[in-house]
Write an enzyme that holds these catalytic residues in place. Structure first.
Site, short mmCIF file in Angstrom:
data_model
loop_
_atom_site.label_atom_id
_atom_site.label_comp_id
_atom_site.label_asym_id
_atom_site.label_seq_id
_atom_site.Cartn_x
_atom_site.Cartn_y
_atom_site.Cartn_z
CE1 TYR A 1 -1.38 -7.89 -10.83
CE2 TYR A 1 -3.03 -6.85 -12.25
CZ TYR A 1 -2.34 -6.91 -11.05
OH TYR A 1 -2.60 -6.00 -10.08
CE1 TYR B 1 -5.68 -6.79 -8.91
CE2 TYR B 1 -7.34 -5.19 -9.59
CZ TYR B 1 -6.03 -5.65 -9.60
OH TYR B 1 -5.08 -4.94 -10.28
N PRO C 1 3.61 -8.35 -2.46
CG PRO C 1 5.29 -7.53 -3.85
CD PRO C 1 5.06 -8.46 -2.71
P1 RFL Z 1 5.66 2.58 5.85
O1 RFL Z 1 5.30 3.17 4.57
O2 RFL Z 1 6.79 1.60 5.90
O3 RFL Z 1 5.97 3.77 6.85
C1 RFL Z 1 6.61 3.57 8.08
C2 RFL Z 1 7.34 4.84 8.45
O4 RFL Z 1 7.96 4.66 9.73
C3 RFL Z 1 9.29 5.16 9.67
N1 RFL Z 1 10.08 4.47 10.71
C4 RFL Z 1 10.34 5.00 11.91
N2 RFL Z 1 10.01 6.18 12.44
C5 RFL Z 1 10.41 6.42 13.70
N3 RFL Z 1 11.17 5.54 14.44
C6 RFL Z 1 11.52 4.35 13.93
N4 RFL Z 1 12.25 3.50 14.63
C7 RFL Z 1 11.11 4.03 12.62
N5 RFL Z 1 11.27 2.97 11.80
C8 RFL Z 1 10.64 3.24 10.66
C9 RFL Z 1 9.73 4.87 8.25
O5 RFL Z 1 10.81 5.72 7.88
C10 RFL Z 1 8.46 5.17 7.46
O6 RFL Z 1 8.37 6.52 7.09
O7 RFL Z 1 4.41 1.85 6.53
P2 RFL Z 1 2.84 2.19 6.45
O8 RFL Z 1 2.58 3.64 6.71
O9 RFL Z 1 2.19 1.16 7.30
O10 RFL Z 1 2.44 1.95 4.91
C11 RFL Z 1 2.45 0.66 4.35
C12 RFL Z 1 2.90 0.72 2.89
O11 RFL Z 1 4.12 1.43 2.80
C13 RFL Z 1 3.08 -0.68 2.27
O12 RFL Z 1 2.14 -1.58 2.78
C14 RFL Z 1 2.94 -0.65 0.74
O13 RFL Z 1 4.01 0.07 0.14
C15 RFL Z 1 2.89 -2.08 0.16
N6 RFL Z 1 2.79 -2.09 -1.32
C16 RFL Z 1 1.61 -1.88 -1.96
N7 RFL Z 1 0.49 -1.65 -1.25
C17 RFL Z 1 -0.68 -1.36 -1.88
O14 RFL Z 1 -1.72 -1.19 -1.20
N8 RFL Z 1 -0.76 -1.22 -3.25
C18 RFL Z 1 0.34 -1.43 -4.04
O15 RFL Z 1 0.29 -1.27 -5.25
C19 RFL Z 1 1.57 -1.80 -3.41
N9 RFL Z 1 2.66 -2.03 -4.14
C20 RFL Z 1 3.95 -2.31 -2.09
C21 RFL Z 1 3.83 -2.29 -3.52
C22 RFL Z 1 5.18 -2.54 -1.50
C23 RFL Z 1 6.30 -2.76 -2.29
N10 RFL Z 1 7.55 -2.95 -1.64
C24 RFL Z 1 8.66 -2.12 -1.91
C25 RFL Z 1 7.61 -3.78 -0.45
C26 RFL Z 1 4.94 -2.52 -4.31
C27 RFL Z 1 6.18 -2.78 -3.70
C28 RFL Z 1 7.34 -3.07 -4.61
C1 PHB Z 2 2.42 -1.39 -8.43
O1 PHB Z 2 2.20 -0.61 -9.37
O2 PHB Z 2 3.33 -1.21 -7.61
C2 PHB Z 2 1.57 -2.61 -8.30
C3 PHB Z 2 0.36 -2.64 -8.97
C4 PHB Z 2 -0.45 -3.79 -8.88
C5 PHB Z 2 -0.03 -4.86 -8.10
C6 PHB Z 2 1.17 -4.80 -7.39
C7 PHB Z 2 1.98 -3.66 -7.49
O3 PHB Z 2 -0.83 -5.96 -8.03
#
Ligand code: RFL
Ligand code: PHB
Length: 408
Positions: free
Chosen positions: A203, A386, A294
Site C-alpha cells: 500500500y 484490517y 475497495p
Molecule cells: P456479487 O459478487 O455481485 O454477486 C451477485 C450475483 O447476482 C447476479 N445478479 C442477478 N441474478 C439474478 N437476477 C438479477 N436481477 C441479478 N442481478 C445480478 C450477478 O450476476 C452476480 O453473479 O455479490 P456478492 O455475492 O454479495 O459478493 C460481493 C463481492 O462480489 C464484493 O463485495 C467484492 O468483490 C468486493 N471487493 C473485495 N472484497 C473483499 O472482501 N476483498 C477484496 O480484496 C476485494 N477487492 C472488491 C475488490 C471489489 C472490487 N470491485 C470490482 C468493485 C476489488 C475490486 C476492484
Molecule cells: C485486491 O487484491 O483486489 C485487493 C487487495 C487488498 C485491498 C484491496 C483490494 O485492500
C-alpha cells in the site's frame, strides 16, 4: 410455465448466494438459485482477492477450503510505503492472524464444484427476474430461461444479487433507507501477467496519489492506482498509468518493467448501506445490502459473514421452528456492516490525497501513517480492523453511559 417449489429462493449466484445455498443444503434445507449470468462468466469474473482469517475459517468449516489451503497465499503482513520509506505491518505478529490471497472467482469455482453433479437447483442465464409476494407467506421469484417462464415458489427469498440486482429494488422505498457516499476518487485496476511486485501487498501513499500492488497468484499481479472521479478514460493512456504506478510505488528508474495487461477496470470508490437488510420474507445479503470502497477489502468478507448468519437463522427456522434469529437478522448484521464501513472510509481518506491537498495535508497524513506503523496500541487496533477480528468479537464494554435521567 413451469413452477418449482423450494424452501429458500436465492437470487444471485455470487459468493454470497452460493455460500448461503451450500450451508442450507449441508443442514437439510432446500434452495433454488437463480442467476442472471452464465456459469463461464461467473468463473472468470475478476474481483476480490483478499480474504480475512474469519472468512477462511468459515470456508474451512463448510468443507470448502481444500484448494484454498493448497493454492491460497498466506500473508503475515503487508508493506506500507510513504515519503520514500518502507514500513512493514505484520498482522500475524500484532494479533496472530494472517490474511489470504485467493481470487473471488476461485471461491466461486470451489462453491460450484461442491454442488452435486446432477444439481438441478441452479439456474444460470435467467432473464427478467422478478420478485413477488414478499409481504405474504408465499413469496416467489419468476424468470425466463431458454424462452420458458419459470416461477419458484418459496417460504423465503434471499436477495444475493449484488448492487444492481432486483432484490433491494423490490422493497418499497418508504420501508428502506439507503445511505450512500461517493468518494471523489476512482481506481484503475490492472490485472497483469507478471510476478507480483513484492512478496506481500504494498500500500503506497504518495503526494501524487495512492497505489496498491496486490496479486492473485505467483504469476499474476493486481495493481491499482487512484485517479480523480472526474477524470475521463482518455486522461489515462497506458503510458501514464505505468509511469504513475512506478512513481507512486517508489520504483527506481532501472527497475521499471511492465507486464502484459490481461484486464483493465475502472472502479468508482463508493459506499452504500440499505437499512433494514430485510423486508417481509426478503433478506438482503452481501453487495445487495451494502458496498464498500475497495480500499480495505471488506466487501466479500462481509458478504460471506451475512450469508453465514442468514443461513443459520433459516436453518433455525426450518429445523427448530425458531423465529428470533430470522427476525433479528438485520439488527444482528448492521453493527458489523457499519464497523467495516467506518474502517473502509477512514482508510480511504488516509490513503487518498484529495485533488486540492496542501503541504499541510501531506505532513498531517505522514504523521498518521507514521503512528500507524509504530508498534503499539494503534498498530494493534489497526490490525484488528484490517483482518476483521474486531467484527468477530463481542462488543467491548462501553464507556458511554446512558444520559437518561441525568440532571441538566
Ligand atoms: P456479487 O459478487 O455481485 O454477486 C451477485 C450475483 O447476482 C447476479 N445478479 C442477478 N441474478 C439474478 N437476477 C438479477 N436481477 C441479478 N442481478 C445480478 C450477478 O450476476 C452476480 O453473479 O455479490 P456478492 O455475492 O454479495 O459478493 C460481493 C463481492 O462480489 C464484493 O463485495 C467484492 O468483490 C468486493 N471487493 C473485495 N472484497 C473483499 O472482501 N476483498 C477484496 O480484496 C476485494 N477487492 C472488491 C475488490 C471489489 C472490487 N470491485 C470490482 C468493485 C476489488 C475490486 C476492484
Ligand atoms: C485486491 O487484491 O483486489 C485487493 C487487495 C487488498 C485491498 C484491496 C483490494 O485492500
Amino acid at each position: 410455465m413451469r413452477t418449482l417449489r423450494t424452501q429458500v429462493a436465492v437470487v444471485g449466484a455470487g459468493p454470497a448466494g452460493l455460500y448461503l445455498s451450500h450451508e442450507l443444503r449441508a443442514h437439510g434445507v432446500d434452495s433454488v438459485v437463480v442467476e442472471r449470468c452464465s456459469r463461464e462468466h461467473l468463473e472468470r469474473r475478476v474481483r476480490a482477492g483478499l480474504l480475512e482469517e474469519g472468512t477462511v475459517r468459515l470456508l474451512r468449516g463448510s468443507g470448502l477450503a481444500d484448494r484454498l489451503d493448497r493454492q491460497g497465499l498466506v500473508h503475515d503482513g503487508f508493506q506500507l510505503r510513504f515519503d520514500d520509506t518502507v514500513q512493514r505491518i505484520s498482522t500475524t505478529s500484532l494479533i496472530g492472524e494472517p490474511t489470504y490471497i485467493y481470487g473471488q472467482q476461485e471461491v466461486v469455482k470451489d462453491l460450484l464444484a461442491a454442488r452435486p453433479p446432477d444439481d438441478g437447483s441452479l439456474h444460470f442465464d435467467a432473464r427478467d427476474v422478478q420478485i413477488a409476494g414478499i409481504t405474504g407467506d408465499h413469496p416467489s421469484v419468476a424468470f425466463t430461461a431458454d424462452g420458458e417462464q419459470v416461477v419458484v415458489e418459496a417460504d423465503f427469498i434471499a436477495g444475493c444479487d449484488g448492487h444492481h440486482g432486483v432484490s433491494r429494488a423490490s422493497i418499497p422505498t418508504a420501508s428502506l433507507v439507503v445511505h450512500s457516499r461517493r468518494y471523489p476518487f476512482d481506481w484503475i485496476g490492472l490485472l497483469v501477467g507478471a510476478a507480483p511486485f513484492a512478496s506481500e501487498l504494498v500500500y503506497s501513499v504518495h503526494a501524487r496519489g495512492f497505489a496498491l500492488a496486490s496479486m492473485r497468484t505467483p504469476e499474476v499481479s493486481r495493481l491499482y492506482l487512484q485517479t480523480d472521479a472526474r477524470d475521463e478514460q482518455s486522461d489515462w493512456p497506458h503510458e501514464r498509468i505505468w509511469d504513475e504506478l512506478w512513481q507512486r510505488l517508489y520504483v527506481e528508474e532501472g527497475r521499471r518493467t511492465r507486464g502484459a495487461v490481461l484486464e483493465q477496470v475502472r472502479v468508482p470508490l463508493r459506499a452504500t448501506v440499505a437499512e433494514p437488510m430485510q423486508f417481509g420474507r426478503l433478506f438482503l445479503v452481501g453487495d445487495a445490502a451494502h458496498i464498500f470502497p475497495p480500499t480495505a477489502a471488506k466487501g466479500l468478507n462481509v458478504a460471506l459473514e451475512d450469508a453465514s448468519v442468514l443461513a443459520h437463522a433459516l436453518i433455525g427456522w426450518f429445523r427448530r421452528g425458531e423465529a428470533g434469529p430470522l427476525e433479528g437478522y438485520s439488527a444482528a448484521r448492521l453493527p458489523a456492516v457499519w464497523r467495516a464501513q467506518d474502517f473502509s472510509a477512514w482508510l480511504t481518506w488516509l490513503f487518498h490525497p484529495a485533488a486540492d491537498a496542501t503541504a499541510f495535508d501531506h505532513r498531517r497524513r505522514t504523521a498518521s501513517l507514521t503512528r500507524l506503523a509504530e508498534a503499539g496500541s494503534s498498530a494493534v487496533a489497526f490490525a484488528d480492523e484490517y483482518v476483521g477480528r474486531s467484527r468477530r468479537r463481542p462488543p467491548a464494554r462501553s464507556y458511554v453511559h446512558e444520559l437518561d435521567g441525568m440532571e441538566a
